[in-house]
Design an enzyme around this catalytic site. Structure first.
Site, PDB file in Angstrom:
ATOM      1  N   ARG A  76      -4.751   0.481  -9.399  1.00  0.00           N
ATOM      2  CA  ARG A  76      -4.128  -0.481 -10.231  1.00  0.00           C
ATOM      3  C   ARG A  76      -4.862   0.267 -11.807  1.00  0.00           C
ATOM      4  O   ARG A  76      -5.952  -0.345 -12.118  1.00  0.00           O
ATOM      5  CB  ARG A  76      -4.454  -2.136 -10.173  1.00  0.00           C
ATOM      6  CG  ARG A  76      -4.346  -2.868 -11.017  1.00  0.00           C
ATOM      7  CD  ARG A  76      -4.830  -4.438 -11.265  1.00  0.00           C
ATOM      8  NE  ARG A  76      -3.790  -4.820 -10.266  1.00  0.00           N
ATOM      9  CZ  ARG A  76      -3.860  -6.020 -10.165  1.00  0.00           C
ATOM     10  NH1 ARG A  76      -3.815  -6.962 -10.677  1.00  0.00           N
ATOM     11  NH2 ARG A  76      -2.804  -6.300  -9.425  1.00  0.00           N
ATOM     12  N   HIS A 111       5.036  -2.864 -11.527  1.00  0.00           N
ATOM     13  CA  HIS A 111       3.691  -4.087  -9.557  1.00  0.00           C
ATOM     14  C   HIS A 111       5.032  -3.394  -8.495  1.00  0.00           C
ATOM     15  O   HIS A 111       5.204  -4.719  -8.258  1.00  0.00           O
ATOM     16  CB  HIS A 111       4.218  -4.903  -9.739  1.00  0.00           C
ATOM     17  CG  HIS A 111       2.495  -5.370  -9.241  1.00  0.00           C
ATOM     18  ND1 HIS A 111       2.010  -4.913  -8.245  1.00  0.00           N
ATOM     19  CD2 HIS A 111       2.135  -6.914  -9.205  1.00  0.00           C
ATOM     20  CE1 HIS A 111       0.700  -5.647  -8.106  1.00  0.00           C
ATOM     21  NE2 HIS A 111       0.923  -6.942  -8.372  1.00  0.00           N
ATOM     22  N   CYS A 155       4.824 -14.303  -9.266  1.00  0.00           N
ATOM     23  CA  CYS A 155       3.539 -13.230  -8.236  1.00  0.00           C
ATOM     24  C   CYS A 155       1.792 -13.847  -8.402  1.00  0.00           C
ATOM     25  O   CYS A 155       1.525 -13.136  -7.445  1.00  0.00           O
ATOM     26  CB  CYS A 155       3.439 -11.960  -9.125  1.00  0.00           C
ATOM     27  SG  CYS A 155       3.492 -12.396 -10.708  1.00  0.00           S
TER      28      CYS A 155
HETATM   29  N1  NVA Z   1       2.578  -9.794 -15.601  1.00  0.00           N
HETATM   30  C1  NVA Z   1       1.281  -9.490 -14.951  1.00  0.00           C
HETATM   31  C2  NVA Z   1       1.023  -9.440 -13.500  1.00  0.00           C
HETATM   32  C3  NVA Z   1       0.056 -10.276 -13.084  1.00  0.00           C
HETATM   33  C4  NVA Z   1       0.036 -10.279 -10.625  1.00  0.00           C
HETATM   34  C5  NVA Z   1      -0.221  -8.459 -15.153  1.00  0.00           C
HETATM   35  O1  NVA Z   1       0.555  -7.207 -15.148  1.00  0.00           O
HETATM   36  O2  NVA Z   1      -1.315  -9.234 -15.644  1.00  0.00           O
HETATM   37  N1   CP Z   2       0.047 -10.576  -8.047  1.00  0.00           N
HETATM   38  C1   CP Z   2      -1.805  -9.778  -7.937  1.00  0.00           C
HETATM   39  O1   CP Z   2      -1.413  -8.557  -8.116  1.00  0.00           O
HETATM   40  O2   CP Z   2      -1.952 -10.508  -8.414  1.00  0.00           O
HETATM   41  P1   CP Z   2      -4.001  -9.932  -8.457  1.00  0.00           P
HETATM   42  O3   CP Z   2      -4.102  -9.405 -10.043  1.00  0.00           O
HETATM   43  O4   CP Z   2      -4.593 -10.989  -8.614  1.00  0.00           O
HETATM   44  O5   CP Z   2      -4.515  -8.619  -7.690  1.00  0.00           O
END
Ligand code: NVA
Ligand code: CP
Length: 302
Positions: free
Chosen positions: A103, A130, A261
């Site tokens: 990530r 994602h 999400c």
């Molecule tokens: N768009 C959000 C998704 C988190 C799972 C982010 O990138 O922070």
């Molecule tokens: N939806 C998601 O990826 O959650 P986290 O940021 O908690 O991993």
């Protein structure tokens, strides 16, 4: 099938549907308490350059349930945070691990890591995509609606990594998608153009209720993603009206489902009332991260 899981459009429909089939099988086994150690003795390295609740827990627990092991690797406490090049990291990690989940911010960094690694690399979220979340989302739709086809999907909010991933999903899975964003927060034009060339049925709106009309699946996400915390206030202004609320539900199909999400900012992009309503499938969606990612891991690592 590619070595890695970086972006949905790298994969074909048949292989992604096989992941859903394996998800069903593994989820049933887990619910029945049956052992399913498909990855006995294997180790997943999990690199996090951003925060996480769901991704970290579901990958770590998933590896354990598959008979393997997962290592949490924060960029802050490894040499990556001190500038060790990705091309060195990838080759070193390939000597210890059986797969890497990462990530981070840039999609290009994930692609570079995959290029320099002999082992599978999984995208656990970048600023651009994602894909694991999307697989869990569609699997959850299948569970609630019988299948993912012949439904109209609607995205309301930021043209962010999740919106881009829905556009990719529309290209691969073939469903109709409507994307409503403020004019200045449209999805990445390169993603839009690539999906168009792939024949995706995606239409773009700046009026959320128009996009929601008759839709069976409503989806949203935070207005300021990780890394955009400084823009929170200006975004809150720009996104006023891009909320999933009672009015959105009225405009959508009577049996619509609402997805997010998570984490959610209640009463910003989605009202607390809708989050807690019978339309909301957000917690099933969160749980399915575990089941779908186990299938992704088993597919890549066996
Ligand atoms: N768009 C959000 C998704 C988190 C799972 C982010 O990138 O922070
Ligand atoms: N939806 C998601 O990826 O959650 P986290 O940021 O908690 O991993």
């Amino acid at each position: 099938m590619t070595k890695d899981f970086l972006c949905l459009t790298d994969w074909n429909l048949k292989d992604l549907e096989a992941i859903f089939d394996l998800t069903r099988e593994l989820k049933e086994k887990q619910k029945r308490g049956e052992e399913h150690h498909l990855l006995r003795g294997k180790t997943l390295g999990m690199i996090f350059e951003k925060s996480s609740t769901r991704t970290r827990i579901s990958f770590e627990v998933g590896m354990y349930q598959l008979g393997g092991h997962a290592l949490f690797l924060s960029s802050a406490t490894t040499q990556m945070g001190r500038g060790e090049p990705i091309k060195d990291t990838g080759r070193v990690m390939s000597g210890y691990l059986d797969a890497i989940m990462i990530r981070t911010f840039s999609q290009e960094a994930v692609e570079e890591l995959a290029r320099w690694s002999d082992i599978p690399v999984i995208n656990g979220l970048t600023d651009t995509y994602h894909p694991c979340q999307l697989m869990a989302d569609l699997y959850t739709v299948i569970e609630h609606k019988g299948n993912y086809r012949d439904l109209t999907y609607c995205w309301i909010g930021d043209g962010n990594n999740m919106a881009n991933s829905w556009i990719n999903a529309a290209a691969v899975f073939g469903f109709e998608l409507r994307v409503a964003t403020p004019e200045d927060y449209r999805p990445d034009p390169a993603v839009v153009e690539r999906a168009r060339k792939l024949g995706a049925r995606v239409s773009y709106y700046t009026e959320p209720l128009e996009a929601a009309r008759g839709a069976q699946v409503l989806n949203t996400d935070v207005w300021a993603s990780m890394g955009q915390e400084d823009e929170q206030r200006e975004r809150a202004k720009a996104f006023a009206g891009f909320q999933i609320n009672r009015e959105t539900i009225k405009a959508a199909a009577p049996d619509c489902v609402v997805m997010h999400c998570l984490p959610a900012h209640r009463d910003e992009e989605i009202t607390d009332e809708v989050m807690e309503s019978a339309h909301s499938i957000v917690f099933a969606q969160a749980e399915n991260r575990l089941h779908v990612q186990k299938a992704i891991l088993a597919t890549l690592m066996r």
